[in-house]
Design a protein around this motif. Structure first.
Motif, PDB file in Angstrom:
ATOM      1  N   ILE A  67       0.831  -1.207   0.000  1.00 31.46           N
ATOM      2  CA  ILE A  67       0.000   0.000   0.000  1.00 31.46           C
ATOM      3  C   ILE A  67       0.864   1.255   0.000  1.00 31.46           C
ATOM      4  O   ILE A  67       0.745   2.116  -0.875  1.00 31.46           O
ATOM      5  CB  ILE A  67      -0.949  -0.005   1.218  1.00 31.46           C
ATOM      6  CG1 ILE A  67      -1.881  -1.220   1.145  1.00 31.46           C
ATOM      7  CG2 ILE A  67      -1.766   1.285   1.265  1.00 31.46           C
ATOM      8  CD1 ILE A  67      -2.742  -1.400   2.385  1.00 31.46           C
ATOM      9  N   ASN A  68       1.733   1.363   0.991  1.00 24.99           N
ATOM     10  CA  ASN A  68       2.609   2.533   1.109  1.00 24.99           C
ATOM     11  C   ASN A  68       3.779   2.180   2.028  1.00 24.99           C
ATOM     12  O   ASN A  68       3.607   2.150   3.248  1.00 24.99           O
ATOM     13  CB  ASN A  68       1.849   3.737   1.657  1.00 24.99           C
ATOM     14  CG  ASN A  68       2.689   5.010   1.671  1.00 24.99           C
ATOM     15  OD1 ASN A  68       3.850   5.008   1.280  1.00 24.99           O
ATOM     16  ND2 ASN A  68       2.087   6.109   2.116  1.00 24.99           N
ATOM     17  N   PRO A  69       4.961   1.918   1.483  1.00 26.05           N
ATOM     18  CA  PRO A  69       6.089   1.492   2.317  1.00 26.05           C
ATOM     19  C   PRO A  69       6.549   2.559   3.308  1.00 26.05           C
ATOM     20  O   PRO A  69       7.239   2.232   4.274  1.00 26.05           O
ATOM     21  CB  PRO A  69       7.190   1.200   1.289  1.00 26.05           C
ATOM     22  CG  PRO A  69       6.488   1.025  -0.018  1.00 26.05           C
ATOM     23  CD  PRO A  69       5.290   1.914   0.042  1.00 26.05           C
ATOM     24  N   GLN A  70       6.189   3.818   3.095  1.00 26.46           N
ATOM     25  CA  GLN A  70       6.675   4.895   3.945  1.00 26.46           C
ATOM     26  C   GLN A  70       5.746   5.240   5.101  1.00 26.46           C
ATOM     27  O   GLN A  70       6.077   6.084   5.923  1.00 26.46           O
ATOM     28  CB  GLN A  70       6.886   6.169   3.093  1.00 26.46           C
ATOM     29  CG  GLN A  70       7.744   5.951   1.856  1.00 26.46           C
ATOM     30  CD  GLN A  70       9.128   5.431   2.189  1.00 26.46           C
ATOM     31  OE1 GLN A  70       9.709   5.813   3.210  1.00 26.46           O
ATOM     32  NE2 GLN A  70       9.669   4.567   1.345  1.00 26.46           N
ATOM     33  N   ASN A  71       4.583   4.601   5.167  1.00 24.71           N
ATOM     34  CA  ASN A  71       3.571   4.947   6.174  1.00 24.71           C
ATOM     35  C   ASN A  71       3.507   3.859   7.242  1.00 24.71           C
ATOM     36  O   ASN A  71       2.901   2.803   7.037  1.00 24.71           O
ATOM     37  CB  ASN A  71       2.210   5.134   5.507  1.00 24.71           C
ATOM     38  CG  ASN A  71       1.173   5.691   6.460  1.00 24.71           C
ATOM     39  OD1 ASN A  71       1.457   5.945   7.630  1.00 24.71           O
ATOM     40  ND2 ASN A  71      -0.041   5.899   5.966  1.00 24.71           N
ATOM     41  N   ASP A  72       4.130   4.100   8.387  1.00 24.48           N
ATOM     42  CA  ASP A  72       4.144   3.114   9.457  1.00 24.48           C
ATOM     43  C   ASP A  72       2.808   3.023  10.199  1.00 24.48           C
ATOM     44  O   ASP A  72       2.552   2.028  10.873  1.00 24.48           O
ATOM     45  CB  ASP A  72       5.246   3.450  10.464  1.00 24.48           C
ATOM     46  CG  ASP A  72       6.639   3.312   9.863  1.00 24.48           C
ATOM     47  OD1 ASP A  72       6.770   2.584   8.863  1.00 24.48           O
ATOM     48  OD2 ASP A  72       7.581   3.946  10.383  1.00 24.48           O
TER      49      ASP A  72
END
Length: 410
Positions: free
Chosen positions: A159-164
């Motif tokens: 989905i989004n690797p940068q959104n923890d």
């Protein structure tokens, strides 16, 4: 025949539940972000991790609930506990709402409690539907609880690797979705039935195949994790992981086909109107007479064997009678449990045994930061996969006696 296929559907559904409800394993993936948003110290963050694990201390409530509610109701109660606990935490970490530290602590406690409720449902399903091979069913399904962090890492990277913060949202929503998917097999549980010796052996063979498939799944998640940093690649790898989890659905079809073939062949050779008379009628009457005389002559030997078996069972009962649980899987009341020393040995061992691993996993994010390691998701997947293989290894003793006995018999 339908009952046999339905129990394997329940095993697959239980595996799915376990694979997507080990949500405490990915705490380190978002712990640094949570610490920053709440403005808390490392010690306070550790208290939140302890609260998540301490929620399991209230797992006895799930057993009490099973005495008053159907199994599927307890399943959805667990799902909604997780939805509330993780969902509100996601609102906090996304800065949509603001809550004091005490309420976040209670949310972590609630989320941890949901994990134990899911485990209780899975244990009951395995013990009820696999009375003969309950140890194999439990060890297989429990092991998949270890791959939850690896699967959630793939979903988050897709989905989004940068959104923890996605991990908290996934922890809240995915278990509820999986509970909906598992609802139909749970509602269509087969009636309890005693398995013949050949059926038990066949079940053990299926469990061996499932364990091999589980090893392949774990290696797939472990070895290909380094490629999941790119969103498009993570989507492809996630599809492969889902395929490996769905593949055991072929088992009910295989079981039905095997049972149908056996019944069809059996009927073709034993029906009254069959054209295949393998034994002449006169010879058949002679064989029946010989068998009858053999049974009469062997009655004394059979009586001796029954008497010998009764003596052995009496001795075994005396050994197991004092301060021990009589039989695995037998129902015991809470007062009876707390009066037995073997229960407290297990309780203390389980209470203290996992402390080191939990401390390590909960602080994995801070460990990676202190070492300057940026690929935290790879560390989480590595820990998750190793936890999976460690749990799966517990099934080995359940296979070894069977192999040894078969070798001695040969």
């Amino acid at each position: 025949m339908a009952g046999q296929s339905r129990k394997w559907m329940i095993l697959v559904a239980t595996t799915w539940i376990q694979a997507f409800t080990g949500t405490n394993f990915d705490f380190s993936s978002y712990s640094s972000n949570l610490k920053s948003v709440l403005g808390i110290s490392q010690v306070q963050l550790n208290y939140l991790a302890v609260a998540s694990d301490m929620g399991k201390a209230f797992g006895w409530c799930s057993g009490w609930s099973l005495l008053h509610f159907p199994l599927w109701v307890v399943l959805f109660m667990a799902a909604f506990l997780g939805l509330f606990g993780y969902g509100v935490q996601w609102l906090v970490i996304s800065k949509i709402i603001t809550l004091p530290y005490v309420l976040v602590f209670l949310l972590c406690l609630t989320a941890g409690c949901s994990i134990c409720w899911f485990n209780t449902v899975c244990y009951v399903l395995c013990i009820k539907n696999f009375s003969t091979n309950r140890a194999l069913a439990l060890s297989l399904t429990i092991s998949f609880n270890g791959v939850s962090a690896a699967i959630y890492t793939l979903i988050a990277n897709a989905i989004n690797p940068q959104n923890d913060t996605l991990y908290l949202l996934l922890n809240a929503a995915v278990p509820l979705l999986v509970s909906v998917l598992a609802l139909l097999p749970i509602l269509r549980q087969p009636p309890l039935q005693h398995l013949a010796t050949d059926a038990t052996s066949w079940d053990s063979s299926i469990f061996l195949v499932l364990n091999i498939l589980a090893i392949i799944t774990g290696l797939y998640l472990l070895l290909l994790d380094s490629l999941s940093s790119v969103s498009s690649t993570a989507c492809f790898l996630l599809g492969g992981a889902i395929l490996l989890l769905v593949l055991p659905l072929c088992l009910p079809g295989i079981v039905c086909a095997r049972n149908w073939a056996r019944q069809t062949i059996h009927a073709s050779f034993h029906s009254d109107g069959s054209r295949f008379n393998l034994v002449d009628t006169d010879d058949l009457e002679l064989v029946k007479g010989l068998i009858g005389s053999e049974n009469c002559s062997g009655s004394n030997g059979n009586s001796y064997r029954v008497m010998e078996k009764g003596v052995c069972l009496t001795c075994f009962g005396r050994v197991m009678e004092k301060d021990r649980l009589t039989m695995l899987g037998e129902e015991h009341s809470a007062p009876a449990l707390v009066r037995r020393w073997d229960f407290w040995i297990y309780y203390v061992t389980y209470f203290c045994g996992g402390t080191i691993g939990l401390v390590y996993s909960n602080n994995l994010g801070q460990i990676a930061e202190s070492l300057g390691y940026s690929e935290l998701s790879s560390l989480v997947t590595l820990y998750s996969s190793c936890s999976f293989f460690g749990r799966l290894l517990s099934a080995a003793p359940d296979f070894l006696p069977r192999c040894t006995l078969q070798g001695l018999g040969g």
